[in-house]
Design an enzyme around this catalytic site. Structure first.
Site, PDB file in Angstrom:
ATOM      1  N   ASP A 140     -36.631  28.725 -28.915  1.00 23.84           N
ATOM      2  CA  ASP A 140     -36.258  28.656 -30.326  1.00 23.84           C
ATOM      3  C   ASP A 140     -36.802  27.441 -31.047  1.00 23.84           C
ATOM      4  O   ASP A 140     -36.558  27.278 -32.249  1.00 23.84           O
ATOM      5  CB  ASP A 140     -34.736  28.689 -30.468  1.00 23.84           C
ATOM      6  CG  ASP A 140     -34.158  30.072 -30.205  1.00 23.84           C
ATOM      7  OD1 ASP A 140     -34.782  31.055 -30.638  1.00 23.84           O
ATOM      8  OD2 ASP A 140     -33.107  30.160 -29.556  1.00 23.84           O
ATOM      9  N   ASP A 202     -37.116  38.499 -30.479  1.00 23.56           N
ATOM     10  CA  ASP A 202     -37.080  37.414 -31.452  1.00 23.56           C
ATOM     11  C   ASP A 202     -38.231  36.423 -31.246  1.00 23.56           C
ATOM     12  O   ASP A 202     -38.693  35.773 -32.196  1.00 23.56           O
ATOM     13  CB  ASP A 202     -35.771  36.631 -31.345  1.00 23.56           C
ATOM     14  CG  ASP A 202     -34.537  37.488 -31.177  1.00 23.56           C
ATOM     15  OD1 ASP A 202     -34.603  38.520 -30.475  1.00 23.56           O
ATOM     16  OD2 ASP A 202     -33.476  37.114 -31.715  1.00 23.56           O
TER      17      ASP A 202
END
Length: 426
Positions: A140, A202
């Site tokens: 992330d 993602d």
């Protein structure tokens, strides 16, 4: 997350020579009406229109309300709970993936309004987590650093952010496993259900950090890693009908797919709407960066599938496989992500009919998001309401989410640039 320069839109023989002013589309919001349909029915020939200036002004008014309340630089706004009005803040921690979206919103606010106040605030909110450039515990870092430092470099002219971004890209690349062909998303200690190499859909969004770094003095391997990740994900992460799984577990030695599961969707075999949105955005961006037509073809296939599953108001339920239940919550964040991606895709495709239908779909999504149903104006401090982060985990259900606002203002910024370029080219 999303631009290569401040005016990334090449001149195209496209409908942006004039915006259509044909009628208004009546939107319904019940998920009950959601069903698979031909894309042509979702995106009819007649184009919708929006009051872009009003929607931009609404965002600025919301920031004028919320920013004075958000004074703790060790935290960032994450969500507004159902029936509440103010942002719930969480700590800027290396394991919390959403820290970059608030400064990213401020950079876009500066870009779309020209108000120096938002630039000053963006700088202040960006530079508090420079040390995150060394994060190697998860994927992330792209979400965390590019909306903040990447936009600061591109929009704010903060060229001193380059080294932070290059270091961040190398940190992300350290999680690439060449035997698998993807960047490892999560730590198994945090997600014990999966024992080996985990990659989630993602992760496609984080590739932009690698592409950016490769173009700005980073090692060419960063580009190669991004391309390989996209190719492997394209091969393994999608069903024959072009819908996406959320989580894939690979054998870390052989690269074989061990399991296809979900964490935030309804079930392992269901179609989590934001997962599909990440794919639409990710492959549009990968084509934009590589100009490899296989990625454009794939982006169109998964986009057309997403559009075929939408209800009339263009905002999906949190999972497409629960959409027939009118009690199931919406996910405005998925709509905002796809609306932004579609504006780029409408420029990248060559066929005029495809240009028009992707553009029109984006406009209708933005019109819906700016409507009384989804706008937070007069109700809460965010831009949007009715997003769902992880209903399957029991939290962030029918709330305002910071990343929904981020992709919404990004889409408005992209649309404004497209309109400005149209005026120049007339």
């Amino acid at each position: 997350m999303m631009r290569n320069d401040l005016n990334p839109y090449p001149k195209q023989p496209f409908i942006f020579k004039s915006l259509f002013l044909v009628g208004l589309l009546m939107f319904t919001t019940s998920c009950k009406n959601s069903k698979e349909k031909e894309v042509a029915k979702v995106v009819p020939e007649a184009a919708a229109s929006i009051d872009l200036n009003k929607q931009i002004n609404d965002c600025e008014k919301q920031l004028e309300i919320s920013v004075p309340k958000l004074t703790d630089l060790t935290k960032h706004p994450r969500l507004i709970e159902t029936n509440e009005t103010e942002w719930q803040e969480v700590t800027n921690h290396k394991l919390i993936w959403t820290s970059g979206f608030y400064p990213g919103i401020l950079w876009y606010a500066f870009d779309v309004t020209g108000n120096e106040r938002w630039k000053d605030e963006a700088i202040k909110r960006t530079e508090v987590f420079e040390d995150f450039k060394n994060i190697t515990e998860h994927h992330d870092i792209g979400f965390m650093m590019f909306p903040a430092y990447g936009l600061g470099y591109e929009i704010g002219g903060k060229k001193e952010y380059k080294d932070v971004l290059l270091t961040s890209a190398n940190s992300l690349a350290s999680r690439f496993n060449p035997k698998v062909g993807t960047i490892r998303s999560w730590s198994n200690k945090m997600h014990p259900r999966w024992k080996q190499h985990i990659t989630i859909i993602d992760n496609m969004l984080n590739l932009e950090l690698l592409f950016w770094a490769a173009k700005h003095g980073g090692d060419k391997k960063l580009y190669d890693i991004a391309v390989t990740h996209a190719e492997t994900t394209m091969k393994n992460h999608f069903r024959p009908d072009y819908t996406s799984w959320h989580v894939l577990e690979y054998d870390s030695i052989t690269g074989a797919v061990l399991n296809r599961n979900t964490k935030q969707g309804f079930a392992d075999d269901s179609r989590w709407s934001r997962g599909q949105a990440w794919g639409v955005y990710g492959y549009t961006m990968v084509y934009k960066e590589t100009k490899d037509k296989k990625f454009l073809d794939f982006a169109q296939k998964i986009t057309d599938k997403y559009l075929s599953l939408l209800p009339e108001d263009m905002v999906p339920c949190w999972d497409f496989d629960v959409a027939n239940d009118p009690k199931e919550e919406k996910d405005a964040s998925a709509a905002a992500i796809v609306a932004s991606a579609l504006l780029d895709l409408s420029i990248l495709v060559e066929d005029r009919a495809d240009q028009e239908r992707y553009y029109n779909a984006a406009i209708k999504m933005l019109k819906s998001l700016g409507s009384e149903k989804y706008s937070a104006v007069g109700k809460a401090d965010s831009f949007l309401l009715h997003s769902t982060g992880a209903k399957s985990l029991g939290h962030e259900i029918d709330v305002a989410l910071i990343y929904a606002d981020y992709y919404y203002i990004e889409a408005l910024d992209r649309l404004k640039k497209m309109e400005e370029k149209n005026k120049i080219n007339l």
